[in-house]
Design an enzyme around this catalytic site. Sequence first.
Site, PDB file in Angstrom:
ATOM      1  N   SER A 209      -1.913  -3.725   3.215  1.00 31.23           N
ATOM      2  CA  SER A 209      -0.977  -2.607   3.368  1.00 31.23           C
ATOM      3  C   SER A 209      -0.498  -2.144   2.006  1.00 31.23           C
ATOM      4  O   SER A 209       0.112  -2.905   1.250  1.00 31.23           O
ATOM      5  CB  SER A 209       0.217  -3.024   4.215  1.00 31.23           C
ATOM      6  OG  SER A 209       1.235  -2.046   4.145  1.00 31.23           O
TER       7      SER A 209
ATOM      8  N   HIS B  98      -4.721  -0.228   4.738  1.00 31.19           N
ATOM      9  CA  HIS B  98      -3.702   0.055   5.753  1.00 31.19           C
ATOM     10  C   HIS B  98      -2.629   0.961   5.159  1.00 31.19           C
ATOM     11  O   HIS B  98      -2.002   0.642   4.147  1.00 31.19           O
ATOM     12  CB  HIS B  98      -3.079  -1.257   6.246  1.00 31.19           C
ATOM     13  CG  HIS B  98      -2.239  -1.094   7.462  1.00 31.19           C
ATOM     14  ND1 HIS B  98      -2.767  -0.928   8.719  1.00 31.19           N
ATOM     15  CD2 HIS B  98      -0.887  -1.084   7.624  1.00 31.19           C
ATOM     16  CE1 HIS B  98      -1.802  -0.824   9.608  1.00 31.19           C
ATOM     17  NE2 HIS B  98      -0.639  -0.908   8.966  1.00 31.19           N
TER      18      HIS B  98
ATOM     19  N   ASP C  12       0.835   2.599   5.835  1.00 31.79           N
ATOM     20  CA  ASP C  12       2.058   2.539   6.645  1.00 31.79           C
ATOM     21  C   ASP C  12       2.914   3.781   6.406  1.00 31.79           C
ATOM     22  O   ASP C  12       3.512   3.935   5.338  1.00 31.79           O
ATOM     23  CB  ASP C  12       2.871   1.294   6.299  1.00 31.79           C
ATOM     24  CG  ASP C  12       2.350   0.049   6.993  1.00 31.79           C
ATOM     25  OD1 ASP C  12       2.070   0.120   8.200  1.00 31.79           O
ATOM     26  OD2 ASP C  12       2.223  -0.991   6.325  1.00 31.79           O
TER      27      ASP C  12
ATOM     28  N   MET D 162       6.185   5.891   7.444  1.00 31.26           N
ATOM     29  CA  MET D 162       7.491   5.736   8.079  1.00 31.26           C
ATOM     30  C   MET D 162       8.341   6.977   7.852  1.00 31.26           C
ATOM     31  O   MET D 162       8.325   7.541   6.759  1.00 31.26           O
ATOM     32  CB  MET D 162       8.219   4.514   7.509  1.00 31.26           C
ATOM     33  CG  MET D 162       7.441   3.225   7.576  1.00 31.26           C
ATOM     34  SD  MET D 162       8.382   1.877   6.816  1.00 31.26           S
ATOM     35  CE  MET D 162       7.159   0.567   6.854  1.00 31.26           C
TER      36      MET D 162
ATOM     37  N   HIS E 274      -1.315   3.966  10.050  1.00 33.86           N
ATOM     38  CA  HIS E 274      -0.338   3.470  11.024  1.00 33.86           C
ATOM     39  C   HIS E 274       0.891   4.380  10.995  1.00 33.86           C
ATOM     40  O   HIS E 274       1.708   4.310  10.075  1.00 33.86           O
ATOM     41  CB  HIS E 274       0.025   2.027  10.655  1.00 33.86           C
ATOM     42  CG  HIS E 274       1.001   1.387  11.575  1.00 33.86           C
ATOM     43  ND1 HIS E 274       1.620   0.187  11.280  1.00 33.86           N
ATOM     44  CD2 HIS E 274       1.478   1.748  12.811  1.00 33.86           C
ATOM     45  CE1 HIS E 274       2.428  -0.141  12.266  1.00 33.86           C
ATOM     46  NE2 HIS E 274       2.369   0.794  13.195  1.00 33.86           N
TER      47      HIS E 274
ATOM     48  N   MET F 214       4.253   5.182  11.994  1.00 30.20           N
ATOM     49  CA  MET F 214       5.524   4.702  12.548  1.00 30.20           C
ATOM     50  C   MET F 214       6.514   5.864  12.500  1.00 30.20           C
ATOM     51  O   MET F 214       7.504   5.845  11.768  1.00 30.20           O
ATOM     52  CB  MET F 214       6.025   3.496  11.747  1.00 30.20           C
ATOM     53  CG  MET F 214       5.198   2.254  11.969  1.00 30.20           C
ATOM     54  SD  MET F 214       5.706   0.865  10.933  1.00 30.20           S
ATOM     55  CE  MET F 214       4.697   1.187   9.488  1.00 30.20           C
TER      56      MET F 214
ATOM     57  N   MET G  20       2.415  -5.602  16.625  1.00 32.98           N
ATOM     58  CA  MET G  20       3.401  -5.813  15.568  1.00 32.98           C
ATOM     59  C   MET G  20       3.971  -7.226  15.688  1.00 32.98           C
ATOM     60  O   MET G  20       4.539  -7.592  16.717  1.00 32.98           O
ATOM     61  CB  MET G  20       4.538  -4.790  15.675  1.00 32.98           C
ATOM     62  CG  MET G  20       4.144  -3.363  15.336  1.00 32.98           C
ATOM     63  SD  MET G  20       3.506  -3.160  13.658  1.00 32.98           S
ATOM     64  CE  MET G  20       4.871  -3.767  12.659  1.00 32.98           C
TER      65      MET G  20
ATOM     66  N   ASP H 249      -0.053  -7.022  12.504  1.00 32.79           N
ATOM     67  CA  ASP H 249       0.652  -6.476  11.348  1.00 32.79           C
ATOM     68  C   ASP H 249       2.041  -7.087  11.266  1.00 32.79           C
ATOM     69  O   ASP H 249       2.858  -6.902  12.163  1.00 32.79           O
ATOM     70  CB  ASP H 249       0.751  -4.951  11.469  1.00 32.79           C
ATOM     71  CG  ASP H 249       1.409  -4.293  10.264  1.00 32.79           C
ATOM     72  OD1 ASP H 249       1.791  -5.014   9.325  1.00 32.79           O
ATOM     73  OD2 ASP H 249       1.533  -3.057  10.265  1.00 32.79           O
TER      74      ASP H 249
ATOM     75  N   GLY I 191       3.987 -10.252   8.484  1.00 36.19           N
ATOM     76  CA  GLY I 191       4.137 -11.666   8.170  1.00 36.19           C
ATOM     77  C   GLY I 191       2.845 -12.451   8.117  1.00 36.19           C
ATOM     78  O   GLY I 191       2.857 -13.684   8.217  1.00 36.19           O
TER      79      GLY I 191
END
Length: 217
Positions: A7, A32, A34, A36, A65, A67, A136, A174, A176
């Site tokens: 990511s 990836h 992300d 947002m 992705h 979000m 997630m 996705d 941790g």
Amino acid sequence: MGVLAPSILSADFSRLGEQVQLISNAGAGLVHIDVMDGHFVPNISFGAPVMKSLNGWNTSPYDVHLMIENPDQYIGDFVTEKTEYIVVHQEACRHLHRTIQNIKSHGVKAGVSLNPATPVSSLECILGELDLVLVMSVNPGFGGQKFIPQTLEKIKELDALRKEKGYTYQIEIDGGVSLDNVKLIRDAGCDIFVAGSAVFGAEDIAQRVKDFNALIG
């Protein structure tokens, strides 16, 4: 064969193109992205112009992705020759089937993401249409969170469903993900592994990509 999707949320943005090319050359199967919006999740990251700025670099395909709220309004902005997946959130889509068809109409693979509190059963009527389901394993919005162990059961459930029904979607995780837990996640049935700080926070980023690939291959 598992696929690593680092990511870029955790990358050094002053060296973004260079670092994305580095992970791609080291063996990352996807990049990836992300996105947002500060509404669907409590943070703002970046939009399509930042992603498109990477097009001039030698990079792996994009795994986008979203979000964000109202994703249909922006899907076309994230379609490039390097975009392989566009993933929306089940929780953000009032007409999910229509959104999936919208993504596919652009010649891109379509995926749906599930927040930790959202059950797999919410996708029961649309699983056969999907190319990817993103689980997630943290609450979306911030990098560096701890993996939620209960999400392993979702991966197992999705893996069992695709075997039973003959579905062809990939399962992605996705949040941790680390060298310490990635093998456990793989054994649950996962195919694509998003890792942010676990990759870009390493002293030797290229070697960290290779270390992940050795565990998920």
